[in-house]
Design a protein around this motif. Structure first.
Motif, mmCIF file in Angstrom:
data_model
loop_
_atom_site.group_PDB
_atom_site.id
_atom_site.type_symbol
_atom_site.label_atom_id
_atom_site.label_comp_id
_atom_site.label_asym_id
_atom_site.label_seq_id
_atom_site.Cartn_x
_atom_site.Cartn_y
_atom_site.Cartn_z
ATOM 1 N N TRP A 347 0.835 -1.197 0.000
ATOM 2 C CA TRP A 347 0.000 0.000 0.000
ATOM 3 C C TRP A 347 0.873 1.251 0.000
ATOM 4 O O TRP A 347 1.977 1.252 0.554
ATOM 5 N N GLU A 348 0.356 2.280 -0.627
ATOM 6 C CA GLU A 348 1.042 3.576 -0.675
ATOM 7 C C GLU A 348 1.367 4.047 0.737
ATOM 8 O O GLU A 348 0.525 3.969 1.630
ATOM 9 N N PRO A 349 2.575 4.546 0.977
ATOM 10 C CA PRO A 349 2.968 4.936 2.337
ATOM 11 C C PRO A 349 2.261 6.190 2.819
ATOM 12 O O PRO A 349 1.867 7.051 2.028
ATOM 13 N N CYS A 350 2.108 6.282 4.139
ATOM 14 C CA CYS A 350 1.569 7.485 4.751
ATOM 15 C C CYS A 350 2.679 8.534 4.840
ATOM 16 O O CYS A 350 3.827 8.291 4.448
ATOM 17 N N ALA A 351 2.368 9.703 5.387
ATOM 18 C CA ALA A 351 3.344 10.795 5.437
ATOM 19 C C ALA A 351 4.548 10.430 6.305
ATOM 20 O O ALA A 351 5.688 10.779 5.975
ATOM 21 N N MET A 352 4.307 9.733 7.420
ATOM 22 C CA MET A 352 5.421 9.362 8.285
ATOM 23 C C MET A 352 6.389 8.429 7.558
ATOM 24 O O MET A 352 7.611 8.643 7.583
ATOM 25 N N CYS A 353 5.858 7.412 6.904
ATOM 26 C CA CYS A 353 6.715 6.453 6.201
ATOM 27 C C CYS A 353 7.402 7.101 5.005
ATOM 28 O O CYS A 353 8.581 6.850 4.735
ATOM 29 N N ALA A 354 6.667 7.940 4.276
ATOM 30 C CA ALA A 354 7.249 8.598 3.108
ATOM 31 C C ALA A 354 8.395 9.512 3.507
ATOM 32 O O ALA A 354 9.421 9.585 2.821
ATOM 33 N N MET A 355 8.259 10.209 4.631
ATOM 34 C CA MET A 355 9.330 11.093 5.084
ATOM 35 C C MET A 355 10.509 10.280 5.593
ATOM 36 O O MET A 355 11.676 10.673 5.392
ATOM 37 N N ALA A 356 10.234 9.160 6.247
ATOM 38 C CA ALA A 356 11.328 8.293 6.691
ATOM 39 C C ALA A 356 12.132 7.792 5.499
ATOM 40 O O ALA A 356 13.364 7.668 5.568
ATOM 41 N N LEU A 357 11.458 7.525 4.390
ATOM 42 C CA LEU A 357 12.153 7.062 3.189
ATOM 43 C C LEU A 357 12.967 8.184 2.546
ATOM 44 O O LEU A 357 13.964 7.930 1.870
ATOM 45 N N VAL A 358 12.547 9.432 2.742
ATOM 46 C CA VAL A 358 13.362 10.568 2.309
ATOM 47 C C VAL A 358 14.665 10.595 3.100
ATOM 48 O O VAL A 358 15.765 10.715 2.543
ATOM 49 N N HIS A 359 14.551 10.483 4.417
ATOM 50 C CA HIS A 359 15.738 10.513 5.273
ATOM 51 C C HIS A 359 16.669 9.338 4.976
ATOM 52 O O HIS A 359 17.895 9.454 5.150
ATOM 53 N N GLN A 360 16.115 8.232 4.524
ATOM 54 C CA GLN A 360 16.924 7.044 4.249
ATOM 55 C C GLN A 360 17.525 7.062 2.844
ATOM 56 O O GLN A 360 18.242 6.145 2.469
ATOM 57 N N ARG A 361 17.222 8.073 2.053
ATOM 58 C CA ARG A 361 17.772 8.238 0.707
ATOM 59 C C ARG A 361 17.359 7.097 -0.232
ATOM 60 O O ARG A 361 18.144 6.653 -1.074
ATOM 61 N N ILE A 362 16.123 6.626 -0.060
ATOM 62 C CA ILE A 362 15.608 5.603 -0.971
ATOM 63 C C ILE A 362 15.583 6.157 -2.388
ATOM 64 O O ILE A 362 15.269 7.328 -2.619
ATOM 65 N N ARG A 363 15.901 5.326 -3.368
ATOM 66 C CA ARG A 363 15.974 5.772 -4.765
ATOM 67 C C ARG A 363 14.604 5.743 -5.443
ATOM 68 O O ARG A 363 14.215 6.681 -6.126
#
Length: 425
Positions: A347-363
């Motif tokens: 499922w599409e991530p929520c704002a918390m998960c999406a921001m965590a993926l920003v911090h993790q430098r996901i491609r």
């Protein structure tokens, strides 16, 4: 839908057809035999530099006779529009006895097929499907598509593997080697389990997760278990779909334990970090030494801690010594967070998960089902288009057959057609 497909989710939502910006132009009706001469001349004297997506000629049928409508120039925004026609254009109007009129054309190029179809109702425009180029991402080959479908299928199977209701699942992948870095399911609660066991449940990366390379060279992963035979599947337990559901539960629930932050993406990130610590133990020691050096300096001076210049020669020497003694991996080989990795979410991530993926430098983020309640990469927000962030990832939705959550459909043997298009939920 029978085939699995990949759809690009742009960083900006498409403009609704009824909100297209327009601009006035002066046009005329001409006979087809004059088209080449007039178009060539108009492109020289009044090129439509800011309207390159607008076609200069439009076909028109009048009483069974084919005529052409030709854009002469832009109309003036102030005063009499016809008096503002350039002198060079007027020199073309008079000899051919052209009758002019004002019409509207779309100001900006279409970003989706739907926008393009609506634009053409005003005046024909050209449409080129957007090509995405984020950190070298230029598209999917057949092999890449097959790999994406395989990993997404693994995430879906993992989401169903709990023996209960379907939850969200995450699979972090190193696309360069096509290997799984970490996997996880939602762990926001665990029924009939002590608190420590519920929160510190075995990471999904440690679960039985068989990986193999098939005949096409694509790594596929399988998880045990499946969804029970139930015709009605409820997805109320998907953490990203209902991120605030935990707050609605009773505080005295003795049969389950709650932890609101342990969404699948968060747990997968934690598992990936744990993997790095196991594979590169000396790297963390060196980082701790740097922290201790700064802390010692701060305490001796009595001033707040500041980032101090470090003698890199000494650090490298210490690291080389530890490497030789311990036989561990090199510091240069340790990945920086999840840089270069992809994540597959059911499922599409929520704002918390999406921001965590920003911090993790996901491609790249791949997800199968939209999140109309709290989706942060297409449904409600588009975090990938936030310019103020210091990292941006590409987002794709993997369209899967509707029955895939019933366990009756897998990606094996399915066509690998790839759609590179805009995605508006």
């Amino acid at each position: 839908m029978d085939a699995w497909q990949i759809v690009y989710v742009p960083d900006k939502p498409p403009i609704p057809p009824d909100q297209q910006s327009t601009v006035d132009v002066i046009a005329t009706v001409i006979e087809p035999r004059l088209a080449n001469t007039l178009v060539r001349r108009l492109n020289q004297i009044v090129p439509l530099e800011n309207l390159r997506h607008v076609k200069r000629v439009r076909k028109k049928s009048v009483e069974g006779k084919t005529l052409l409508c030709l854009i002469l120039c832009l109309a003036s925004e102030h005063g009499d529009q016809f008096d503002s026609i350039p002198h060079e254009v007027q020199e073309l109007i008079s000899p051919h006895k052209l009758s002019t009129f004002v019409t509207k054309v779309c100001k900006y190029a279409a970003t989706s097929k739907e926008e393009w179809e609506e634009q053409c109702k005003l005046w024909p425009t050209s449409f080129h499907p957007p090509t995405y180029s984020i950190d070298g991402i230029t598209g999917f080959s057949e092999e890449d598509s097959r790999s994406v479908f395989s990993f997404m299928n693994s995430a879906i199977q993992l989401a169903k593997s709990g023996g209960g209701s379907v939850v969200n699942a995450a699979v972090i992948v190193d696309p360069s080697a096509k290997i799984v870095i970490a996997t996880a399911r939602d762990q926001i609660y665990s029924w009939h389990a002590p608190k420590d066991e519920a929160i510190l449940e075995t990471s999904c990366s440690e679960r039985p997760f068989a990986s193999h390379i098939d005949s096409n060279g694509v790594m596929s992963c399988e998880t045990p278990g499946g969804f029970p035979d139930d015709s009605k599947q409820l997805y109320d337990d998907v953490s990203c779909l209902y991120p605030w559901r935990w707050a609605e539960q009773k505080t005295d629930m003795s049969s389950c334990c709650w932890h609101p932050l342990r969404h699948a993406a968060i747990v997968a990130i934690e598992s990936s970090a744990s993997r790095d610590r196991r594979l590169y133990p000396s790297s963390g020691d060196i980082q701790d030494k740097l922290v201790d050096m700064n802390s010692a300096h701060s305490s001796s001076t009595g001033s707040p801690a500041k980032r101090q210049k470090t003698n890199l020669t000494d650090v490298k020497s210490d690291w080389k010594l530890e490497t030789c003694c311990e036989g561990s991996h090199s510091l240069a080989a340790r990945p920086y967070l999840c840089t270069g990795y992809d994540i597959f979410l059911v499922w599409e991530p929520c704002a918390m998960c999406a921001m965590a993926l920003v911090h993790q430098r996901i491609r790249r983020i791949f997800f199968a089902f939209p999140n109309p309640n709290a989706g942060a990469v297409g449904s409600v927000y588009r975090l990938q288009g936030e310019k103020s962030l210091n990292h941006h990832y590409a987002v794709f939705r993997v369209l899967v057959p509707a029955q895939v959550l019933d366990g009756a459909e897998t990606c094996h043997g399915q066509p690998t057609s790839t759609v590179v298009d805009n995605y508006g939920i």
